[in-house]
Design an enzyme around this catalytic site. Structure first.
Site, short mmCIF file in Angstrom:
data_model
loop_
_atom_site.label_atom_id
_atom_site.label_comp_id
_atom_site.label_asym_id
_atom_site.label_seq_id
_atom_site.Cartn_x
_atom_site.Cartn_y
_atom_site.Cartn_z
N HIS A 19 0.84 -1.19 0.00
CA HIS A 19 0.00 0.00 0.00
C HIS A 19 0.88 1.24 0.00
CE1 HIS A 19 0.87 0.42 4.24
NE2 HIS A 19 0.26 -0.71 4.55
N HIS A 22 3.91 1.40 2.48
CA HIS A 22 5.12 0.68 2.03
C HIS A 22 5.78 1.43 0.87
CE1 HIS A 22 2.23 -2.81 3.03
NE2 HIS A 22 3.03 -2.69 4.07
N CYS A 127 0.37 -9.36 21.28
CA CYS A 127 -0.44 -8.89 20.16
C CYS A 127 0.12 -9.50 18.88
CB CYS A 127 -0.44 -7.37 20.06
SG CYS A 127 -1.25 -6.81 18.54
N CYS A 130 1.09 -6.93 16.13
CA CYS A 130 2.41 -6.28 16.26
C CYS A 130 3.52 -7.32 16.34
CB CYS A 130 2.51 -5.44 17.52
SG CYS A 130 1.40 -4.07 17.61
N CYS A 144 -4.86 -3.54 22.01
CA CYS A 144 -3.73 -2.91 21.34
C CYS A 144 -4.27 -1.75 20.50
CB CYS A 144 -3.03 -3.93 20.45
SG CYS A 144 -1.90 -3.15 19.29
N HIS A 147 -4.16 -2.53 16.81
CA HIS A 147 -4.95 -3.67 16.32
C HIS A 147 -6.14 -3.93 17.24
CE1 HIS A 147 -0.80 -4.24 14.82
NE2 HIS A 147 -1.44 -4.48 13.71
N LYS A 292 -7.46 7.00 9.44
CA LYS A 292 -6.42 6.00 9.43
C LYS A 292 -6.69 5.09 8.22
CE LYS A 292 -4.33 2.74 12.48
NZ LYS A 292 -4.59 1.37 12.46
N LYS A 295 -8.08 -1.65 5.89
CA LYS A 295 -8.82 -2.48 4.95
C LYS A 295 -10.30 -2.38 5.21
CE LYS A 295 -5.54 -6.10 4.54
NZ LYS A 295 -5.23 -7.43 4.96
N1 MSP Z 1 7.87 -6.56 8.94
C1 MSP Z 1 7.97 -5.38 9.71
C2 MSP Z 1 9.29 -4.67 9.48
C3 MSP Z 1 10.50 -5.47 9.74
S1 MSP Z 1 11.94 -4.62 9.32
C4 MSP Z 1 13.16 -5.54 9.92
C5 MSP Z 1 6.83 -4.42 9.40
N2 MSP Z 1 6.25 -4.59 8.23
S2 MSP Z 1 4.95 -3.79 7.72
O1 MSP Z 1 4.72 -4.33 6.41
O2 MSP Z 1 3.90 -3.89 8.66
O3 MSP Z 1 5.29 -2.27 7.66
C6 MSP Z 1 6.33 -1.77 6.99
C7 MSP Z 1 6.38 -0.27 6.94
O4 MSP Z 1 5.20 0.34 6.41
C8 MSP Z 1 6.64 0.39 8.28
O5 MSP Z 1 7.76 1.22 8.12
C9 MSP Z 1 5.41 1.21 8.53
O6 MSP Z 1 5.68 2.34 9.24
C10 MSP Z 1 4.95 1.52 7.11
N3 MSP Z 1 3.57 1.94 7.09
C11 MSP Z 1 2.47 1.16 7.32
N4 MSP Z 1 1.36 1.96 7.26
C12 MSP Z 1 1.73 3.25 7.03
C13 MSP Z 1 1.05 4.46 6.77
N5 MSP Z 1 -0.26 4.56 6.85
N6 MSP Z 1 1.80 5.56 6.43
C14 MSP Z 1 3.16 5.49 6.26
N7 MSP Z 1 3.82 4.36 6.48
C15 MSP Z 1 3.17 3.28 7.05
O7 MSP Z 1 6.51 -3.59 10.21
#
Ligand code: MSP
Length: 472
Positions: A19, A22, A127, A130, A144, A147, A292, A295
């Site tokens: 998304h 990422h 959780c 997380c 949490c 979540h 926020k 999904k």
């Molecule tokens: N798997 C772990 C990271 C392990 S690194 C050794 C993880 N993955 S994640 O897929 O949940 O999230 C990855 C990244 O996406 C995080 O940096 C998180 O901050 C970012 N984002 C998820 N939702 C977001 C927004 N709504 N806005 C900006 N970034 C966000 O955590």
């Protein structure tokens, strides 16, 4: 001597689809990697997927797949999305790669041999969202906050613990002195404040989670998914013979995972005598129309949708133009559209079209000399400095300013009302200016940059289609 630059993104959980969150981190890493390559630095850019742990195992079960099959099916979604966005990563790591698994086992064994791991009893609320134990202060109404629809579960088990507390002083010192730089500064203060409250040891194995890497000296337990995941930054340098890049220069992360990266991760490295990362930069969170992203609300913005509406370069640009990289920010389709039309369709696109047309009408030939990557130090003022400090929005601001002044010069000079002889020097200068802007834009919009440079090389020809068609 050439500088080296090793930049990483978090590795993404495969149970989610890519998304805008990422995408944000990954494009940021790509912009910086491209920028450093242009500066002539030896650059290594790593991204990948996080594939172990209870959360992924649960998702696989929901899809009636065994976890490995599930991971093999979904991990490529990320690679595909990054290709669509023209992300030039050097390697894509998956934590289920046997090489990674073996190196993680070797590493944890080293920590164990150094005496930083002990067995203990853990009781707490876990959780799954997380993938961590929560403390009382983390809970909001017993749930949490990240979540709320996944109730934390009580877990009590014999686990292996990592003596995180042993690194409290060293971390405070190193972070305080920016030996491990935590940025932006507000985040550094936050982490230091938390560290000064005291560090507890953390559980780094799970007896209940089978989808993970076995603890080498006790195969009944698996390694905690975060311990395994953080190590990707290190194992990748061994897997692909990139050891010269250690220690990482920059870990880009979202603010939610800064603690793991700025405290637990450096402590793991210090435990075995490896160098900690040089910088961890936490960016903010996107909300969509003030909400926020989730999904269930159905407001998730995917990279595919962004590219479909605004093109690859449009999407890359829009993520970085308004919101300062370290801060939270609100986005919406409406705001994206306005920004696209004003900056890309009207300003950049139109100016290119206009200058090209005038050049064509006056048979202008632009010397095709290879211009070194100098605009950073001349016309574009603070551009380089802003990029070095991850102020993407300010770097783009410099470009916008330059474009505006070029537009002003054209209005003032009225080249359309002059004879070929009179207008040639002005048009040549304008073409060079737009080329300089294109050079500077390379890290942000590589395809657009290339197109502009091509238009203004040799005999100028007006592009048949505008670079950024207006969106209505
Ligand atoms: N798997 C772990 C990271 C392990 S690194 C050794 C993880 N993955 S994640 O897929 O949940 O999230 C990855 C990244 O996406 C995080 O940096 C998180 O901050 C970012 N984002 C998820 N939702 C977001 C927004 N709504 N806005 C900006 N970034 C966000 O955590």
């Amino acid at each position: 001597m050439k500088n080296k630059f090793y930049v990483t993104t978090p590795i993404y959980y495969v149970n989610d689809v890519p998304h805008i969150g990422h995408t944000y981190t990954t494009v940021a890493a790509d912009i910086l990697a491209r920028f450093h390559r242009l500066l002539g630095d030896k650059t290594f850019f790593l991204t990948g997927t996080d594939e172990h742990g209870a959360k992924v195992a649960e998702a696989a079960k929901e899809h009636k797949k065994d976890p490995q099959t599930y991971c093999d099916e979904v991990a490529p979604r990320f690679e595909k999305a990054w290709k669509l966005l023209n992300i030039e990563f050097d390697h894509f790591i998956r934590t289920t790669m046997p090489e990674h698994e073996k190196l993680v086992q070797d590493f944890i064994q080293r920590v164990y041999d150094k005496g930083y791991i002990y067995k203990g009893n853990y009781e707490g609320l876990y959780c799954v969202g997380c993938e961590k134990f929560l403390t009382e202060s983390d809970l909001v109404d017993g749930k949490c906050p990240l979540h709320p629809n996944k109730l934390p579960v009580k877990q009590s088990e014999q686990n292996y613990f990592f003596k995180l507390s042993a690194f409290e002083k060293e971390l405070i010192e190193k972070i305080g002195k920016d030996e491990i730089k935590v940025a932006p500064p507000e985040r550094k203060n936050e982490i230091l404040g938390k560290l000064k409250l005291g560090l507890s040891d953390i559980s780094i194995s799970r007896a209940e989670v089978s989808w993970g890497i076995p603890i080498p000296w006790d195969k009944k337990q698996t390694i905690y998914v975060w311990f395994d995941a953080l190590l990707n930054y290190y194992t990748a340098t061994k897997i692909w013979n990139k050891e010269e890049f250690w220690a990482a220069d920059l870990h880009l992360v979202g603010k939610d995972i800064l603690w793991f990266h700025s405290v637990i991760w450096p402590a793991m490295l210090l435990a075995v005598g490896e160098k900690p990362p040089k910088e961890i930069f936490a960016h903010g969170y996107f909300t969509i129309n003030g909400q926020k992203m989730s999904k269930s609300l159905g407001n998730v913005i995917s990279p595919e949708e962004l590219v479909e509406k605004f093109g690859t370069d449009g999407a890359r640009y829009l993520l970085f133009t308004d919101i300062p990289f370290g801060l939270d920010g609100d986005v919406s389709w409406e705001k994206f559209k306005e920004r696209y039309n004003s900056d890309l369709a009207n300003s950049l696109g139109n100016t290119v079209q206009r200058i090209a047309k005038l050049c064509e009408q006056n048979d202008i030939i632009i010397e095709n000399k290879i211009t070194p990557y100098t605009p950073f130090s001349s016309e574009l003022g603070g551009f380089k400095n802003h990029l070095e400090n991850l102020h993407f929005e300010l770097a783009l601001e410099e470009i916008k300013k330059d474009l505006k002044s070029l537009e002003g010069e054209i209005e003032q000079n009225k080249p359309w009302s002059k004879s070929k002889n009179d207008v040639t020097p002005f048009l040549k200068k304008s073409a060079q200016k737009i080329k300089n802007i294109a050079y500077a834009l390379q890290p942000f919009m590589p395809q657009t940059s290339e197109k502009i440079l091509k238009i203004f090389s040799g005999k100028v020809k007006t592009p048949e289609k505008p670079l950024f068609p207006r969106i209505v």
